[in-house]
Scaffold this active site. Structure first.
Site, short mmCIF file in Angstrom:
data_model
loop_
_atom_site.label_atom_id
_atom_site.label_comp_id
_atom_site.label_asym_id
_atom_site.label_seq_id
_atom_site.Cartn_x
_atom_site.Cartn_y
_atom_site.Cartn_z
N SER A 43 0.84 -1.20 0.00
CA SER A 43 0.00 0.00 0.00
C SER A 43 0.88 1.25 0.00
CB SER A 43 -0.96 -0.05 1.20
OG SER A 43 -2.01 0.87 1.06
N GLU B 201 -9.93 -4.35 -5.09
CA GLU B 201 -9.37 -3.24 -4.32
C GLU B 201 -9.59 -1.89 -4.98
OE1 GLU B 201 -5.46 -3.72 -2.61
OE2 GLU B 201 -5.41 -5.82 -3.23
N HIS C 278 -7.50 -5.94 0.32
CA HIS C 278 -6.33 -5.08 0.33
C HIS C 278 -5.29 -5.60 1.33
CE1 HIS C 278 -3.98 -1.49 -0.22
NE2 HIS C 278 -4.09 -1.13 1.04
#
Length: 317
Positions: free
Chosen positions: A162, A251, A281
């Site tokens: 991320s 996602e 995610h």
């Protein structure tokens, strides 16, 4: 501790309300951080994990290795003392939350499956320390691994999830531009490579649009949103090392990841791209609980190990 598996539907049903509560832009950042650290205790460490606390580039960090290769590992890993490289791991959390604690289980599993030493960095977070503080810390940590720990740049992979994936990409670009050095490879789990982009949906199972917009604003602070270090998707991609991108099709960051992969391939970068279905995610954080997430993390570890290509002592005799 021995892993136990949870069926995907049950895992999703349990995690959905947890992330709805914790990753909430109306909660103070300090509360979000505390709750995430508490929830992460359910993410079990693999047997044989050795955690060493240290400093890298002036920031707290952890070095995690596995005591011995795990029989039957898909990576056919060599014992850590025979590994020829390291992985610098940058955790996710929107540049605002996340810690060594939240990602310790993931990092330990990555160490076990790659048989490399994995260094997890506690880089500074927004809003207390907006961009480019985290990138500066990551740069200092990588250079510390080279100048003081003794690795060559081509013995170090960068990995992150991320926001940490975006930070890994930005770090690789900075290392090439400022220092003319290139890491061995990039391992990016659902990387957030352009915080300027507004998600086209309200939420996926983990992150939601109001929270991500709040994180992007806190990370930017008074900075320039067009700075490539903030949005590395807009930066120079030519010359980057082999890169593996993993993302689930559900996602909010899926479109960013596909755009990144297309741009990397257009720049001549060797790219491996995996799209899962039915995960969420950074499901790799739950690799100790979900078989499908463990398989994805194992594939990432294999990619990074092969990029470093450790040599067994026995092969040198």
């Amino acid at each position: 501790m021995r892993d136990f598996t949870i069926p995907l539907p049950i895992a999703r049903a349990v995690l959905d309300p947890v992330f709805r509560v914790v990753l909430n832009s109306r909660l103070p950042v300090a509360v979000q951080r505390t709750l995430l650290d508490a929830v992460s205790l359910l993410q079990l460490m693999p047997d044989g994990s050795v955690v060493q606390h240290l400093q890298l580039g002036g920031r707290p960090a952890e070095r995690i290795i596995a005591e011995a290769a795990i029989p039957g590992s898909r990576t056919r890993a060599v014992p850590p003392e025979r590994a020829a490289g390291a992985i610098l791991y940058l955790h996710g959390g929107g540049y605002v939350v996340g810690s060594l604690t939240t990602h310790r289980s993931l990092v330990a599993r990555l160490a076990r499956e790659s048989s490399c030493a994995v260094y997890s960095l506690d880089y500074r977070l927004a809003p207390e320390h907006p961009f480019p503080a985290g990138l500066d810390d990551a740069e200092a940590a990588f250079l510390d691994l080279v100048d003081n720990v003794g690795y060559r740049p081509d013995q170090i992979c960068l990995a992150g999830d991320s926001a940490g994936g975006g930070l890994s990409l930005a770090l690789a670009q900075r290392l090439i531009e400022r220092h003319q050095i290139t890491p061995a490879a990039l391992g990016l789990i659902a990387p957030w490579v352009d915080p300027r982009l507004v998600p086209d949906r309200d939420r996926d199972l983990v992150i939601n649009r109001p929270w991500s917009l709040a994180c992007a604003a806190m990370y930017l602070g008074d900075g320039d949103a067009n700075e490539p270090g903030y949005a590395p998707l807009t930066g120079k991609l030519i010359g980057l090392p082999p890169t593996y991108v993993q993302v689930d099709v559900s996602e909010l960051l899926h479109d960013q990841c596909t755009t990144l992969v297309t741009a990397l391939r257009g720049a001549g970068v060797h790219v491996r791209f995996t799209e899962t279905r039915g995960l969420w995610h950074v499901a790799q954080l739950q690799a100790a609980l979900v078989t499908e997430a463990a398989l994805a993390l194992s594939e990432l570890a294999e990619f990074l190990r092969e990029a470093i290509q450790p040599v067994s002592i026995d092969d040198l005799r």
